[in-house]
Design a protein around this motif. Structure first.
Motif, PDB file in Angstrom:
ATOM      1  N   ILE A 171       0.860  -1.125  -0.184  1.00 27.35           N
ATOM      2  CA  ILE A 171       0.219  -0.226  -0.107  1.00 27.35           C
ATOM      3  C   ILE A 171       0.858   1.216   0.230  1.00 27.35           C
ATOM      4  O   ILE A 171       1.519   1.379   0.858  1.00 27.35           O
ATOM      5  CB  ILE A 171      -0.830  -0.034   1.207  1.00 27.35           C
ATOM      6  CG1 ILE A 171      -1.750  -1.182   1.292  1.00 27.35           C
ATOM      7  CG2 ILE A 171      -1.923   1.090   1.103  1.00 27.35           C
ATOM      8  CD1 ILE A 171      -2.617  -1.395   2.548  1.00 27.35           C
ATOM      9  N   PHE A 172       0.814   2.039  -1.193  1.00 25.77           N
ATOM     10  CA  PHE A 172       1.496   3.174  -1.176  1.00 25.77           C
ATOM     11  C   PHE A 172       0.563   4.459  -1.167  1.00 25.77           C
ATOM     12  O   PHE A 172       0.319   4.776  -2.227  1.00 25.77           O
ATOM     13  CB  PHE A 172       2.308   3.222  -2.585  1.00 25.77           C
ATOM     14  CG  PHE A 172       3.275   1.857  -2.425  1.00 25.77           C
ATOM     15  CD1 PHE A 172       3.934   1.356  -1.228  1.00 25.77           C
ATOM     16  CD2 PHE A 172       3.641   1.140  -3.691  1.00 25.77           C
ATOM     17  CE1 PHE A 172       4.891   0.278  -1.372  1.00 25.77           C
ATOM     18  CE2 PHE A 172       4.218  -0.093  -3.595  1.00 25.77           C
ATOM     19  CZ  PHE A 172       5.064  -0.313  -2.503  1.00 25.77           C
ATOM     20  N   ARG A 173       0.649   5.070  -0.001  1.00 25.71           N
ATOM     21  CA  ARG A 173      -0.180   6.211   0.289  1.00 25.71           C
ATOM     22  C   ARG A 173       0.386   7.599   0.225  1.00 25.71           C
ATOM     23  O   ARG A 173       1.793   7.518   0.881  1.00 25.71           O
ATOM     24  CB  ARG A 173      -0.912   5.865   1.686  1.00 25.71           C
ATOM     25  CG  ARG A 173      -2.041   6.989   2.124  1.00 25.71           C
ATOM     26  CD  ARG A 173      -2.593   6.751   3.460  1.00 25.71           C
ATOM     27  NE  ARG A 173      -3.175   5.467   3.596  1.00 25.71           N
ATOM     28  CZ  ARG A 173      -4.333   5.121   3.273  1.00 25.71           C
ATOM     29  NH1 ARG A 173      -5.403   5.956   3.072  1.00 25.71           N
ATOM     30  NH2 ARG A 173      -4.775   3.815   3.704  1.00 25.71           N
ATOM     31  N   ASN A 174       0.026   8.695  -0.342  1.00 26.93           N
ATOM     32  CA  ASN A 174       0.324  10.082   0.105  1.00 26.93           C
ATOM     33  C   ASN A 174       1.751  10.130  -0.518  1.00 26.93           C
ATOM     34  O   ASN A 174       2.623  10.928   0.101  1.00 26.93           O
ATOM     35  CB  ASN A 174       0.300  10.378   1.590  1.00 26.93           C
ATOM     36  CG  ASN A 174      -0.777  10.403   2.265  1.00 26.93           C
ATOM     37  OD1 ASN A 174      -1.907  10.767   1.557  1.00 26.93           O
ATOM     38  ND2 ASN A 174      -1.059  10.092   3.547  1.00 26.93           N
ATOM     39  N   LEU A 175       2.031   9.429  -1.594  1.00 22.71           N
ATOM     40  CA  LEU A 175       3.337   9.594  -2.442  1.00 22.71           C
ATOM     41  C   LEU A 175       3.407  10.437  -3.511  1.00 22.71           C
ATOM     42  O   LEU A 175       2.041  10.151  -4.394  1.00 22.71           O
ATOM     43  CB  LEU A 175       4.100   8.322  -2.640  1.00 22.71           C
ATOM     44  CG  LEU A 175       4.302   7.491  -1.361  1.00 22.71           C
ATOM     45  CD1 LEU A 175       4.936   6.110  -1.895  1.00 22.71           C
ATOM     46  CD2 LEU A 175       5.408   8.081  -0.474  1.00 22.71           C
ATOM     47  N   ASP A 176       4.041  11.142  -4.046  1.00 23.59           N
ATOM     48  CA  ASP A 176       3.802  11.853  -5.415  1.00 23.59           C
ATOM     49  C   ASP A 176       4.163  10.690  -6.464  1.00 23.59           C
ATOM     50  O   ASP A 176       4.553   9.494  -6.259  1.00 23.59           O
ATOM     51  CB  ASP A 176       5.065  12.925  -5.573  1.00 23.59           C
ATOM     52  CG  ASP A 176       6.323  12.812  -5.625  1.00 23.59           C
ATOM     53  OD1 ASP A 176       6.694  11.243  -5.928  1.00 23.59           O
ATOM     54  OD2 ASP A 176       7.155  13.441  -5.157  1.00 23.59           O
ATOM     55  N   PRO A 177       3.806  10.830  -7.658  1.00 26.79           N
ATOM     56  CA  PRO A 177       3.753  10.130  -8.887  1.00 26.79           C
ATOM     57  C   PRO A 177       5.339   9.385  -8.971  1.00 26.79           C
ATOM     58  O   PRO A 177       5.263   8.070  -8.975  1.00 26.79           O
ATOM     59  CB  PRO A 177       3.467  10.567  -9.981  1.00 26.79           C
ATOM     60  CG  PRO A 177       2.475  11.646  -9.407  1.00 26.79           C
ATOM     61  CD  PRO A 177       2.987  11.936  -8.065  1.00 26.79           C
TER      62      PRO A 177
ATOM     63  N   TYR B 281      -4.969  11.036  -7.633  1.00 27.96           N
ATOM     64  CA  TYR B 281      -5.181  10.273  -8.754  1.00 27.96           C
ATOM     65  C   TYR B 281      -3.771  10.119  -9.670  1.00 27.96           C
ATOM     66  O   TYR B 281      -3.589   9.223 -10.454  1.00 27.96           O
ATOM     67  CB  TYR B 281      -6.289  10.676  -9.382  1.00 27.96           C
ATOM     68  CG  TYR B 281      -7.780  10.159  -8.965  1.00 27.96           C
ATOM     69  CD1 TYR B 281      -8.276   9.144  -9.481  1.00 27.96           C
ATOM     70  CD2 TYR B 281      -8.246  10.716  -7.884  1.00 27.96           C
ATOM     71  CE1 TYR B 281      -9.295   8.581  -9.017  1.00 27.96           C
ATOM     72  CE2 TYR B 281      -9.195  10.266  -7.097  1.00 27.96           C
ATOM     73  CZ  TYR B 281     -10.154   9.036  -7.901  1.00 27.96           C
ATOM     74  OH  TYR B 281     -11.284   8.603  -7.500  1.00 27.96           O
ATOM     75  N   PRO B 282      -3.215  11.340  -9.727  1.00 27.70           N
ATOM     76  CA  PRO B 282      -1.755  11.258 -10.601  1.00 27.70           C
ATOM     77  C   PRO B 282      -0.948   9.995 -10.099  1.00 27.70           C
ATOM     78  O   PRO B 282      -0.208   9.367 -11.143  1.00 27.70           O
ATOM     79  CB  PRO B 282      -1.362  12.813 -10.374  1.00 27.70           C
ATOM     80  CG  PRO B 282      -2.493  13.443  -9.910  1.00 27.70           C
ATOM     81  CD  PRO B 282      -3.171  12.599  -9.158  1.00 27.70           C
ATOM     82  N   SER B 283      -0.800   9.835  -8.993  1.00 22.46           N
ATOM     83  CA  SER B 283       0.046   8.782  -8.344  1.00 22.46           C
ATOM     84  C   SER B 283      -0.566   7.505  -8.842  1.00 22.46           C
ATOM     85  O   SER B 283      -0.005   6.557  -9.223  1.00 22.46           O
ATOM     86  CB  SER B 283       0.132   8.834  -7.050  1.00 22.46           C
ATOM     87  OG  SER B 283       1.129   9.883  -6.519  1.00 22.46           O
ATOM     88  N   LEU B 284      -2.041   7.228  -8.598  1.00 20.73           N
ATOM     89  CA  LEU B 284      -2.405   6.187  -9.321  1.00 20.73           C
ATOM     90  C   LEU B 284      -2.262   5.823 -10.728  1.00 20.73           C
ATOM     91  O   LEU B 284      -2.122   4.883 -11.255  1.00 20.73           O
ATOM     92  CB  LEU B 284      -4.123   5.961  -8.857  1.00 20.73           C
ATOM     93  CG  LEU B 284      -4.911   4.800  -9.334  1.00 20.73           C
ATOM     94  CD1 LEU B 284      -4.209   3.660  -8.813  1.00 20.73           C
ATOM     95  CD2 LEU B 284      -6.265   5.128  -9.357  1.00 20.73           C
ATOM     96  N   ARG B 285      -2.614   7.171 -11.350  1.00 10.25           N
ATOM     97  CA  ARG B 285      -2.068   6.944 -12.878  1.00 10.25           C
ATOM     98  C   ARG B 285      -0.803   6.317 -13.448  1.00 10.25           C
ATOM     99  O   ARG B 285      -0.620   5.634 -14.051  1.00 10.25           O
ATOM    100  CB  ARG B 285      -2.748   8.135 -13.630  1.00 10.25           C
ATOM    101  CG  ARG B 285      -4.143   8.412 -13.606  1.00 10.25           C
ATOM    102  CD  ARG B 285      -4.340   9.789 -14.373  1.00 10.25           C
ATOM    103  NE  ARG B 285      -5.785  10.229 -14.426  1.00 10.25           N
ATOM    104  CZ  ARG B 285      -6.139  11.197 -13.450  1.00 10.25           C
ATOM    105  NH1 ARG B 285      -5.279  11.608 -12.646  1.00 10.25           N
ATOM    106  NH2 ARG B 285      -7.413  11.586 -13.459  1.00 10.25           N
ATOM    107  N   ALA B 286       0.303   7.009 -12.548  1.00 15.21           N
ATOM    108  CA  ALA B 286       1.543   6.591 -12.832  1.00 15.21           C
ATOM    109  C   ALA B 286       1.709   5.125 -12.572  1.00 15.21           C
ATOM    110  O   ALA B 286       2.456   4.418 -13.181  1.00 15.21           O
ATOM    111  CB  ALA B 286       2.481   7.391 -11.971  1.00 15.21           C
ATOM    112  N   ALA B 287       1.060   4.849 -11.192  1.00 17.75           N
ATOM    113  CA  ALA B 287       1.418   3.190 -11.124  1.00 17.75           C
ATOM    114  C   ALA B 287       0.699   2.311 -11.842  1.00 17.75           C
ATOM    115  O   ALA B 287       1.343   1.353 -12.343  1.00 17.75           O
ATOM    116  CB  ALA B 287       0.762   3.138  -9.479  1.00 17.75           C
ATOM    117  N   LEU B 288      -0.299   2.783 -12.462  1.00 15.52           N
ATOM    118  CA  LEU B 288      -0.941   1.857 -13.376  1.00 15.52           C
ATOM    119  C   LEU B 288      -0.243   1.922 -14.755  1.00 15.52           C
ATOM    120  O   LEU B 288      -0.122   0.882 -15.349  1.00 15.52           O
ATOM    121  CB  LEU B 288      -2.550   2.430 -13.705  1.00 15.52           C
ATOM    122  CG  LEU B 288      -3.429   2.153 -12.744  1.00 15.52           C
ATOM    123  CD1 LEU B 288      -4.763   3.037 -13.124  1.00 15.52           C
ATOM    124  CD2 LEU B 288      -3.868   0.651 -12.748  1.00 15.52           C
TER     125      LEU B 288
END
Length: 201
Positions: A19-25, A53-60
């Motif tokens: 779980i990676f929370r509150n990190l920038d992309p 959401y930007p971090s989620l998009r980067a992870a995806l």
């Protein structure tokens, strides 16, 4: 894919959910790559606020490039579920059993891991068809809570979440959890090595 099949397939190979929370992309992608390199298959990026959401998009994007699975966490409304589904998440996680999220995830066929902390919530989740459940907050509930709940609910597969690290992960797995979710602990190479030993992956 059916949620039980999805979580079973991944967490039976490696019981850790990152779980990676509150990190920038960029930091999110670095943590994802570190986790994948260590053998962790599932990553959750919580989206409790819009700036996640930007971090989620980067992870995806990184997951697609590496053939990995990334999900969205802290999904508590149908609107959030629709948004992350459109982004292409592989699964979703919630802190509790949110009826409209549970129903919509079933309609979409998107694997969902709802949170529970009581026998009543476990029973309600099972009635909706969910057998993989997030035990939250795990550190406060304790490993003995897992053992106690598996007695009347032997068909449940718990993923212990909240306050889990290399010092207590083994106790929750020994109590019967099928998975453990960790966040900041995965940033420590020494902790990763200890986790490899205690989780036997």
């Amino acid at each position: 894919m059916d949620a039980a099949e999805f979580f079973g397939r991944h967490l039976d190979r490696n019981p850790i959910l990152g779980i990676f929370r509150n990190l920038d992309p960029p930091a999110t992608v670095r943590m994802c790559e570190r986790a994948w390199a260590s053998g962790i298959e599932l990553i959750e990026v919580p989206v409790q606020t819009a700036d996640a959401y930007p971090s989620l998009r980067a992870a995806l994007d990184a997951a697609r490039a590496n053939g990995k699975s990334v999900g969205a966490g802290t999904v508590t409304t149908a609107e959030q579920l629709a948004a992350v589904s459109e982004l292409g998440v592989a699964f979703t996680v919630a802190p509790g059993l949110h009826p409209e999220v549970a129903a919509e995830s079933l309609r979409l066929g998107l694997p969902h891991l709802p949170g529970v902390a009581t026998s009543t919530e476990i029973a309600a989740a099972l009635a909706r068809g969910f057998t993989w459940l997030k035990a939250f907050p795990a550190a406060q509930l304790g490993a003995d809570w897992i053992k106690a709940q598996l007695a009347p609910f032997p068909g449940v597969s718990f993923v212990a979440t909240g306050g889990i690290d290399a010092s207590n992960a083994a106790a929750f797995l020994a109590a019967g959890c099928r998975g453990v979710a960790l966040g900041s602990a995965l940033n420590d190479p020494d902790a990763l090595e200890r986790l490899r030993k205690v989780t036997n992956y």
